[in-house]
Write an enzyme that holds these catalytic residues in place. Structure first.
Site, PDB file in Angstrom:
ATOM      1  N   SER A  54       3.556   3.378   7.898  1.00 53.81           N
ATOM      2  CA  SER A  54       2.681   2.223   8.021  1.00 53.81           C
ATOM      3  C   SER A  54       3.140   1.317   9.164  1.00 53.81           C
ATOM      4  CB  SER A  54       2.649   1.480   6.672  1.00 53.81           C
ATOM      5  OG  SER A  54       1.623   0.537   6.657  1.00 53.81           O
ATOM      6  N   ASP A  81      -5.996   8.101   2.508  1.00 52.96           N
ATOM      7  CA  ASP A  81      -5.529   6.914   3.225  1.00 52.96           C
ATOM      8  C   ASP A  81      -6.727   6.330   3.986  1.00 52.96           C
ATOM      9  OD1 ASP A  81      -4.345   4.995   4.868  1.00 52.96           O
ATOM     10  OD2 ASP A  81      -2.554   6.198   5.239  1.00 52.96           O
ATOM     11  N   HIS A 119      -2.804   5.613   1.097  1.00 48.39           N
ATOM     12  CA  HIS A 119      -1.829   5.123   2.078  1.00 48.39           C
ATOM     13  C   HIS A 119      -0.423   4.999   1.498  1.00 48.39           C
ATOM     14  CE1 HIS A 119      -0.115   2.984   5.365  1.00 48.39           C
ATOM     15  NE2 HIS A 119       0.176   1.951   4.605  1.00 48.39           N
TER      16      HIS A 119
HETATM   17  N1  LIG Z   1       3.152  -0.849   0.082  1.00 45.10           N
HETATM   18  C1  LIG Z   1       3.301  -1.210   1.454  1.00 45.10           C
HETATM   19  C2  LIG Z   1       1.922  -1.292   2.051  1.00 45.10           C
HETATM   20  C3  LIG Z   1       1.876  -1.339   3.515  1.00 45.10           C
HETATM   21  O1  LIG Z   1       2.272  -0.120   4.036  1.00 45.10           O
HETATM   22  C4  LIG Z   1       4.012  -2.516   1.588  1.00 45.10           C
HETATM   23  O2  LIG Z   1       3.958  -3.302   0.662  1.00 45.10           O
HETATM   24  O3  LIG Z   1       4.645  -2.768   2.603  1.00 45.10           O
END
Ligand SMILES: N[C@@H](CCO)C(=O)O
Ligand SMILES: CC(=O)SCCNC(=O)CCNC(=O)[C@H](O)C(C)(C)COP(=O)(O)OP(=O)(O)OC[C@H]1O[C@@H](n2cnc3c(N)ncnc32)[C@H](O)[C@@H]1OP(=O)(O)O
Length: 357
Positions: free
Chosen positions: A140, A300, A329
Protein backbone atom coordinates in the site's frame (compact mmCIF):
# COMPACT_ATOMS: atom_id res chain seq x y z
CA UNK A 1 2.79 -0.33 21.11
CA UNK A 2 3.64 1.74 24.19
CA UNK A 3 5.92 -0.79 25.91
CA UNK A 4 8.68 -0.67 23.31
CA UNK A 5 11.79 1.45 23.51
CA UNK A 6 11.73 4.10 20.81
CA UNK A 7 14.89 4.54 18.74
CA UNK A 8 15.32 7.67 16.63
CA UNK A 9 17.90 8.77 14.08
CA UNK A 10 18.58 12.43 13.25
CA UNK A 11 18.83 13.29 9.59
CA UNK A 12 19.44 17.06 9.74
CA UNK A 13 17.61 19.52 7.50
CA UNK A 14 15.49 17.78 4.91
CA UNK A 15 14.85 19.51 1.58
CA UNK A 16 11.41 18.54 0.31
CA UNK A 17 10.17 18.04 -3.25
CA UNK A 18 8.23 21.33 -3.07
CA UNK A 19 11.35 23.30 -2.09
CA UNK A 20 10.44 23.70 1.58
CA UNK A 21 12.71 22.38 4.31
CA UNK A 22 12.22 20.56 7.60
CA UNK A 23 15.01 21.42 10.05
CA UNK A 24 16.25 18.87 12.61
CA UNK A 25 14.24 16.05 11.04
CA UNK A 26 14.36 12.64 12.65
CA UNK A 27 12.94 9.21 11.94
CA UNK A 28 11.90 6.68 14.54
CA UNK A 29 12.91 3.14 13.65
CA UNK A 30 13.21 -0.43 14.78
CA UNK A 31 16.02 -2.78 13.83
CA UNK A 32 15.63 -6.52 14.46
CA UNK A 33 17.78 -9.53 13.69
CA UNK A 34 21.55 -10.09 13.52
CA UNK A 35 23.57 -6.92 12.83
CA UNK A 36 25.77 -8.74 10.27
CA UNK A 37 22.87 -10.34 8.35
CA UNK A 38 21.53 -9.13 4.95
CA UNK A 39 19.15 -6.23 5.53
CA UNK A 40 15.49 -6.11 4.56
CA UNK A 41 14.10 -2.57 4.64
CA UNK A 42 10.36 -2.65 5.43
CA UNK A 43 8.16 0.31 4.44
CA UNK A 44 4.89 0.47 6.37
CA UNK A 45 1.39 1.35 5.20
CA UNK A 46 -0.84 4.28 6.11
CA UNK A 47 -1.47 3.67 9.81
CA UNK A 48 1.46 1.35 10.35
CA UNK A 49 4.60 1.98 12.34
CA UNK A 50 8.18 0.88 12.82
CA UNK A 51 6.89 -1.95 15.01
CA UNK A 52 6.81 -4.56 12.26
CA UNK A 53 8.06 -7.53 14.23
CA UNK A 54 6.50 -8.76 17.47
CA UNK A 55 8.20 -8.95 20.85
CA UNK A 56 7.46 -11.33 23.72
CA UNK A 57 5.11 -8.63 25.09
CA UNK A 58 3.54 -7.10 21.98
CA UNK A 59 2.59 -8.14 18.48
CA UNK A 60 4.07 -6.48 15.40
CA UNK A 61 1.84 -5.47 12.48
CA UNK A 62 3.59 -7.91 10.08
CA UNK A 63 4.12 -10.70 12.62
CA UNK A 64 2.60 -13.33 10.38
CA UNK A 65 5.28 -12.69 7.76
CA UNK A 66 8.35 -11.56 9.67
CA UNK A 67 9.98 -12.85 12.84
CA UNK A 68 12.13 -15.71 14.13
CA UNK A 69 11.43 -18.77 11.96
CA UNK A 70 8.83 -16.88 9.88
CA UNK A 71 8.75 -16.47 6.08
CA UNK A 72 11.20 -13.59 6.51
CA UNK A 73 13.29 -15.12 9.22
CA UNK A 74 14.85 -12.59 11.57
CA UNK A 75 17.45 -15.21 12.52
CA UNK A 76 18.61 -14.97 8.91
CA UNK A 77 17.89 -11.36 7.98
CA UNK A 78 18.10 -8.04 9.73
CA UNK A 79 14.86 -6.09 9.38
CA UNK A 80 14.81 -2.29 9.56
CA UNK A 81 11.57 -0.29 9.54
CA UNK A 82 11.30 3.50 9.76
CA UNK A 83 8.16 5.26 10.86
CA UNK A 84 7.42 7.42 7.81
CA UNK A 85 7.99 11.15 7.77
CA UNK A 86 4.69 12.82 8.69
CA UNK A 87 3.40 9.93 10.79
CA UNK A 88 2.82 9.91 14.55
CA UNK A 89 4.92 7.07 15.96
CA UNK A 90 7.98 9.19 16.72
CA UNK A 91 9.14 10.52 13.33
CA UNK A 92 8.98 14.21 12.50
CA UNK A 93 5.40 15.11 11.64
CA UNK A 94 2.56 17.51 12.46
CA UNK A 95 2.85 16.71 16.18
CA UNK A 96 6.55 17.66 16.26
CA UNK A 97 7.78 20.99 17.57
CA UNK A 98 8.28 23.61 14.88
CA UNK A 99 11.64 25.21 15.75
CA UNK A 100 10.41 28.55 14.39
CA UNK A 101 7.49 28.80 16.82
CA UNK A 102 8.49 26.32 19.55
CA UNK A 103 4.98 24.87 19.22
CA UNK A 104 3.74 21.76 17.35
CA UNK A 105 3.52 22.27 13.61
CA UNK A 106 -0.02 20.91 13.34
CA UNK A 107 -1.27 22.06 9.91
CA UNK A 108 1.80 24.27 9.39
CA UNK A 109 3.75 21.10 8.68
CA UNK A 110 4.84 21.20 5.03
CA UNK A 111 3.20 19.06 2.35
CA UNK A 112 5.18 15.85 1.97
CA UNK A 113 5.33 13.27 -0.80
CA UNK A 114 6.36 9.64 -1.12
CA UNK A 115 9.68 10.79 -2.60
CA UNK A 116 10.28 12.95 0.49
CA UNK A 117 9.64 9.91 2.69
CA UNK A 118 12.19 7.86 0.74
CA UNK A 119 14.87 10.58 0.72
CA UNK A 120 14.42 10.83 4.50
CA UNK A 121 14.85 7.05 4.86
CA UNK A 122 17.97 7.08 2.68
CA UNK A 123 19.51 9.72 4.94
CA UNK A 124 18.48 7.73 8.00
CA UNK A 125 20.00 4.51 6.64
CA UNK A 126 23.28 6.29 5.93
CA UNK A 127 23.25 7.70 9.46
CA UNK A 128 22.87 4.10 10.70
CA UNK A 129 25.87 3.09 8.57
CA UNK A 130 23.85 1.19 5.95
CA UNK A 131 24.74 1.78 2.29
CA UNK A 132 22.88 -1.05 0.64
CA UNK A 133 20.13 -3.54 1.49
CA UNK A 134 19.11 -6.90 0.13
CA UNK A 135 15.47 -5.93 -0.40
CA UNK A 136 13.00 -3.13 0.11
CA UNK A 137 9.51 -4.41 0.86
CA UNK A 138 6.11 -2.91 1.65
CA UNK A 139 2.38 -2.80 0.92
CA UNK A 140 0.00 0.00 0.00
CA UNK A 141 1.63 3.31 1.07
CA UNK A 142 4.63 1.11 1.87
CA UNK A 143 4.55 -0.20 -1.69
CA UNK A 144 4.58 3.35 -3.02
CA UNK A 145 7.81 3.87 -1.08
CA UNK A 146 9.22 0.59 -2.46
CA UNK A 147 8.58 1.84 -6.00
CA UNK A 148 10.24 5.20 -5.35
CA UNK A 149 13.19 3.53 -3.62
CA UNK A 150 13.86 1.53 -6.79
CA UNK A 151 13.97 4.70 -8.92
CA UNK A 152 15.54 7.25 -6.59
CA UNK A 153 18.28 4.87 -5.40
CA UNK A 154 18.34 2.12 -8.05
CA UNK A 155 21.68 0.63 -6.98
CA UNK A 156 20.84 0.36 -3.29
CA UNK A 157 19.03 -2.99 -3.32
CA UNK A 158 18.84 -6.36 -5.12
CA UNK A 159 15.07 -6.77 -4.88
CA UNK A 160 11.85 -4.82 -4.54
CA UNK A 161 8.90 -6.68 -3.00
CA UNK A 162 5.69 -4.87 -3.78
CA UNK A 163 2.31 -5.67 -2.23
CA UNK A 164 -1.04 -4.17 -3.18
CA UNK A 165 0.41 -1.04 -4.75
CA UNK A 166 0.49 0.51 -8.21
CA UNK A 167 2.80 2.91 -10.08
CA UNK A 168 0.39 5.78 -9.49
CA UNK A 169 -2.52 6.12 -7.10
CA UNK A 170 -5.86 5.49 -8.76
CA UNK A 171 -8.58 8.09 -9.11
CA UNK A 172 -10.85 5.68 -7.25
CA UNK A 173 -8.40 5.62 -4.35
CA UNK A 174 -8.07 9.41 -4.36
CA UNK A 175 -11.88 9.59 -4.28
CA UNK A 176 -12.05 7.50 -1.07
CA UNK A 177 -9.28 9.62 0.44
CA UNK A 178 -11.22 12.77 -0.40
CA UNK A 179 -14.18 11.55 1.66
CA UNK A 180 -11.84 11.01 4.60
CA UNK A 181 -10.16 14.39 4.21
CA UNK A 182 -13.52 16.15 3.94
CA UNK A 183 -14.88 14.31 6.99
CA UNK A 184 -11.94 15.47 9.12
CA UNK A 185 -11.72 19.02 7.82
CA UNK A 186 -15.44 19.62 8.25
CA UNK A 187 -15.54 18.26 11.78
CA UNK A 188 -15.82 21.13 14.31
CA UNK A 189 -13.91 18.85 16.71
CA UNK A 190 -10.87 19.02 14.40
CA UNK A 191 -10.58 22.77 15.18
CA UNK A 192 -8.48 23.42 12.07
CA UNK A 193 -5.89 21.02 13.46
CA UNK A 194 -5.87 22.43 17.02
CA UNK A 195 -7.79 19.59 18.72
CA UNK A 196 -6.72 18.34 22.15
CA UNK A 197 -6.98 14.66 21.27
CA UNK A 198 -7.67 12.73 18.08
CA UNK A 199 -10.40 10.97 20.05
CA UNK A 200 -12.32 14.26 19.82
CA UNK A 201 -12.13 14.19 16.01
CA UNK A 202 -15.22 12.29 14.87
CA UNK A 203 -14.18 13.03 11.29
CA UNK A 204 -11.21 10.72 11.77
CA UNK A 205 -13.60 7.93 12.75
CA UNK A 206 -15.58 8.50 9.56
CA UNK A 207 -12.37 8.68 7.52
CA UNK A 208 -11.33 5.29 8.90
CA UNK A 209 -14.76 3.80 8.23
CA UNK A 210 -14.66 4.76 4.58
CA UNK A 211 -11.05 3.61 4.45
CA UNK A 212 -12.07 0.21 5.84
CA UNK A 213 -14.70 -0.19 3.12
CA UNK A 214 -12.03 0.41 0.49
CA UNK A 215 -9.52 -1.93 2.18
CA UNK A 216 -11.90 -4.90 2.36
CA UNK A 217 -14.53 -6.36 0.02
CA UNK A 218 -18.22 -7.10 -0.32
CA UNK A 219 -17.63 -10.90 -0.25
CA UNK A 220 -15.65 -10.57 3.00
CA UNK A 221 -18.33 -8.51 4.71
CA UNK A 222 -21.10 -10.79 3.47
CA UNK A 223 -19.35 -13.94 4.67
CA UNK A 224 -18.51 -12.34 8.01
CA UNK A 225 -21.67 -10.42 8.91
CA UNK A 226 -24.47 -11.85 6.78
CA UNK A 227 -26.94 -9.11 7.87
CA UNK A 228 -26.64 -10.22 11.49
CA UNK A 229 -28.26 -7.89 14.03
CA UNK A 230 -25.92 -6.39 16.62
CA UNK A 231 -26.58 -6.82 20.33
CA UNK A 232 -25.10 -3.45 21.32
CA UNK A 233 -27.54 -1.34 19.33
CA UNK A 234 -26.33 2.27 18.97
CA UNK A 235 -29.71 3.65 17.92
CA UNK A 236 -32.83 2.45 16.17
CA UNK A 237 -31.26 2.92 12.73
CA UNK A 238 -27.88 1.26 13.30
CA UNK A 239 -28.51 -2.26 14.37
CA UNK A 240 -26.35 -4.48 12.19
CA UNK A 241 -23.14 -6.27 13.13
CA UNK A 242 -21.39 -4.63 10.18
CA UNK A 243 -22.50 -1.21 11.44
CA UNK A 244 -21.14 -1.96 14.88
CA UNK A 245 -17.90 -3.21 13.30
CA UNK A 246 -17.48 -0.04 11.27
CA UNK A 247 -18.05 2.21 14.27
CA UNK A 248 -15.64 0.12 16.32
CA UNK A 249 -12.91 0.39 13.69
CA UNK A 250 -13.42 4.15 13.40
CA UNK A 251 -13.18 4.67 17.15
CA UNK A 252 -10.20 2.36 17.50
CA UNK A 253 -8.11 4.38 15.06
CA UNK A 254 -8.71 7.65 16.92
CA UNK A 255 -7.20 5.99 20.00
CA UNK A 256 -3.90 5.32 18.24
CA UNK A 257 -3.47 7.75 15.36
CA UNK A 258 -3.10 11.49 14.96
CA UNK A 259 -5.78 13.17 12.81
CA UNK A 260 -3.38 15.72 11.28
CA UNK A 261 -0.88 12.98 10.38
CA UNK A 262 -3.73 11.11 8.73
CA UNK A 263 -4.46 14.13 6.52
CA UNK A 264 -0.81 14.54 5.54
CA UNK A 265 -0.38 10.85 4.74
CA UNK A 266 -3.57 10.69 2.66
CA UNK A 267 -2.34 13.66 0.63
CA UNK A 268 1.08 12.03 0.24
CA UNK A 269 -0.65 8.89 -1.07
CA UNK A 270 -2.65 10.98 -3.52
CA UNK A 271 0.57 12.51 -4.89
CA UNK A 272 2.08 9.13 -5.72
CA UNK A 273 3.05 8.77 -9.38
CA UNK A 274 6.36 7.20 -10.36
CA UNK A 275 5.94 8.72 -13.84
CA UNK A 276 5.94 12.31 -12.60
CA UNK A 277 9.00 14.07 -14.08
CA UNK A 278 10.17 10.75 -15.56
CA UNK A 279 8.23 10.70 -18.81
CA UNK A 280 5.24 8.71 -17.55
CA UNK A 281 4.89 5.51 -15.55
CA UNK A 282 5.81 3.09 -18.36
CA UNK A 283 9.11 4.85 -19.05
CA UNK A 284 9.80 4.97 -15.31
CA UNK A 285 8.97 1.25 -15.04
CA UNK A 286 11.60 0.44 -17.66
CA UNK A 287 14.30 2.09 -15.53
CA UNK A 288 14.26 -0.28 -12.54
CA UNK A 289 17.53 -2.09 -11.96
CA UNK A 290 16.48 -4.24 -9.02
CA UNK A 291 14.30 -7.28 -9.47
CA UNK A 292 10.60 -6.62 -8.79
CA UNK A 293 8.44 -9.25 -7.10
CA UNK A 294 4.90 -7.88 -7.20
CA UNK A 295 1.72 -9.16 -5.52
CA UNK A 296 -1.84 -8.22 -6.42
CA UNK A 297 -4.74 -9.17 -4.14
CA UNK A 298 -8.14 -10.27 -5.36
CA UNK A 299 -10.94 -7.73 -4.74
CA UNK A 300 -8.47 -4.87 -4.10
CA UNK A 301 -10.58 -1.87 -5.12
CA UNK A 302 -7.94 0.83 -4.90
CA UNK A 303 -4.83 -0.99 -6.17
CA UNK A 304 -6.31 -3.29 -8.78
CA UNK A 305 -4.44 -6.55 -9.37
CA UNK A 306 -4.63 -6.09 -13.16
CA UNK A 307 -2.91 -2.71 -12.85
CA UNK A 308 -0.14 -4.24 -10.74
CA UNK A 309 0.33 -7.01 -13.31
CA UNK A 310 0.42 -4.51 -16.20
CA UNK A 311 3.04 -2.51 -14.33
CA UNK A 312 5.17 -5.56 -13.54
CA UNK A 313 5.22 -6.46 -17.23
CA UNK A 314 6.97 -3.15 -17.97
CA UNK A 315 9.72 -3.77 -15.40
CA UNK A 316 12.76 -5.47 -16.98
CA UNK A 317 13.32 -8.13 -14.28
CA UNK A 318 10.05 -8.96 -12.59
CA UNK A 319 7.61 -11.49 -11.19
CA UNK A 320 3.90 -11.05 -10.61
CA UNK A 321 1.77 -13.13 -8.25
CA UNK A 322 -2.00 -12.95 -7.92
CA UNK A 323 -3.28 -13.82 -4.45
CA UNK A 324 -6.87 -15.07 -4.25
CA UNK A 325 -8.52 -13.67 -1.10
CA UNK A 326 -11.75 -12.20 0.20
CA UNK A 327 -9.79 -9.56 2.12
CA UNK A 328 -9.16 -7.31 -0.88
CA UNK A 329 -6.53 -4.62 -0.31
CA UNK A 330 -5.81 -5.67 3.29
CA UNK A 331 -4.85 -9.10 1.92
CA UNK A 332 -1.19 -8.21 2.43
CA UNK A 333 -1.78 -8.21 6.21
CA UNK A 334 -3.42 -11.64 6.49
CA UNK A 335 -3.49 -15.28 5.27
CA UNK A 336 0.31 -15.50 5.10
CA UNK A 337 0.06 -19.28 4.76
CA UNK A 338 -1.21 -18.69 1.21
CA UNK A 339 1.62 -16.49 -0.08
CA UNK A 340 4.39 -16.16 2.53
CA UNK A 341 6.33 -19.02 0.94
CA UNK A 342 6.66 -17.00 -2.28
CA UNK A 343 8.32 -14.23 -0.30
CA UNK A 344 10.68 -16.68 1.41
CA UNK A 345 11.64 -18.29 -1.90
CA UNK A 346 12.01 -14.95 -3.69
CA UNK A 347 14.50 -13.79 -1.09
CA UNK A 348 16.47 -17.00 -1.50
CA UNK A 349 16.91 -16.88 -5.24
CA UNK A 350 17.45 -14.27 -7.88
CA UNK A 351 16.51 -14.85 -11.47
CA UNK A 352 16.26 -12.86 -14.66
CA UNK A 353 13.21 -14.81 -15.83
CA UNK A 354 9.77 -13.21 -15.68
CA UNK A 355 7.28 -15.40 -13.78
CA UNK A 356 3.53 -14.80 -13.89
CA UNK A 357 1.12 -16.39 -11.44
N1 LIG B 1 -4.80 -1.51 6.88
C1 LIG B 1 -3.95 -0.54 6.28
C2 LIG B 1 -4.71 0.08 5.14
C3 LIG B 1 -3.90 0.87 4.21
O1 LIG B 1 -3.06 0.04 3.49
C4 LIG B 1 -3.54 0.50 7.27
O2 LIG B 1 -4.26 0.70 8.23
O3 LIG B 1 -2.49 1.11 7.12
C1 LIG C 1 -0.45 -1.97 7.08
C2 LIG C 1 -0.17 -1.52 8.35
O1 LIG C 1 0.86 -1.06 8.56
S1 LIG C 1 -1.32 -1.63 9.43
C3 LIG C 1 -0.44 -1.33 10.82
C4 LIG C 1 -1.23 -0.73 11.87
N1 LIG C 1 -2.34 -1.51 11.97
C5 LIG C 1 -2.34 -2.49 12.81
O2 LIG C 1 -1.43 -2.79 13.57
C6 LIG C 1 -3.51 -3.27 12.71
C7 LIG C 1 -3.36 -4.09 11.52
N2 LIG C 1 -4.42 -4.98 11.55
C8 LIG C 1 -5.35 -4.91 10.64
O3 LIG C 1 -5.38 -4.08 9.74
C9 LIG C 1 -6.39 -5.97 10.79
O4 LIG C 1 -6.51 -6.28 12.15
C10 LIG C 1 -6.02 -7.22 10.01
C11 LIG C 1 -6.04 -6.85 8.50
C12 LIG C 1 -4.63 -7.72 10.38
C13 LIG C 1 -6.96 -8.32 10.31
O5 LIG C 1 -8.25 -7.92 10.00
P1 LIG C 1 -9.51 -8.67 10.64
O6 LIG C 1 -9.19 -10.07 10.95
O7 LIG C 1 -10.65 -8.37 9.74
O8 LIG C 1 -9.69 -7.97 11.98
P2 LIG C 1 -10.13 -6.51 12.20
O9 LIG C 1 -9.01 -5.86 12.94
O10 LIG C 1 -10.61 -5.87 10.96
O11 LIG C 1 -11.38 -6.67 13.16
C14 LIG C 1 -11.28 -7.33 14.38
C15 LIG C 1 -11.70 -6.35 15.48
O12 LIG C 1 -13.04 -5.93 15.24
C16 LIG C 1 -13.85 -6.28 16.35
N3 LIG C 1 -15.15 -6.65 15.84
C17 LIG C 1 -15.43 -7.71 15.05
N4 LIG C 1 -16.78 -7.72 14.79
C18 LIG C 1 -17.30 -6.66 15.41
C19 LIG C 1 -18.62 -6.14 15.52
N5 LIG C 1 -19.65 -6.72 14.90
N6 LIG C 1 -18.81 -5.03 16.24
C20 LIG C 1 -17.77 -4.42 16.86
N7 LIG C 1 -16.50 -4.87 16.79
C21 LIG C 1 -16.27 -5.97 16.08
C22 LIG C 1 -13.14 -7.45 17.00
O13 LIG C 1 -13.52 -7.56 18.34
C23 LIG C 1 -11.69 -7.04 16.83
O14 LIG C 1 -11.36 -6.10 17.82
P3 LIG C 1 -9.84 -5.87 18.28
O15 LIG C 1 -9.08 -5.37 17.08
O16 LIG C 1 -9.92 -4.84 19.36
O17 LIG C 1 -9.34 -7.20 18.76
Amino acid sequence: MGGRRMEKVEIGTLLLENGETIPHAELAYERRGPMDAPIILVCHALTGSQYTVGTSEEPGWWDGLIGPGKYIDTNQYQVITFNVLGSCYGSTGPQSINPETSRPYRMDFPFITIRDMVHAQKRALLALGVNRVKAVIGGSLGGMQVLEWGLLYPNDMDQLLLFASTPYYSDYGIAFNEIGITAIENDPGWKNGYYQSSEDVKGLEIARMVGMVSYRSAPLFESRFNRKIAEDNHNKFSSYEVSSYMRYQGKKLTERFDANSYLYLLRAMNSHDIGKGRGGWKKAASQYKAKLIAFGFQHDLIFRPEDIEAFAREVPDSEYHFVPTKFGHDGFLVEFENWGHIVREALQEESKIQVWG
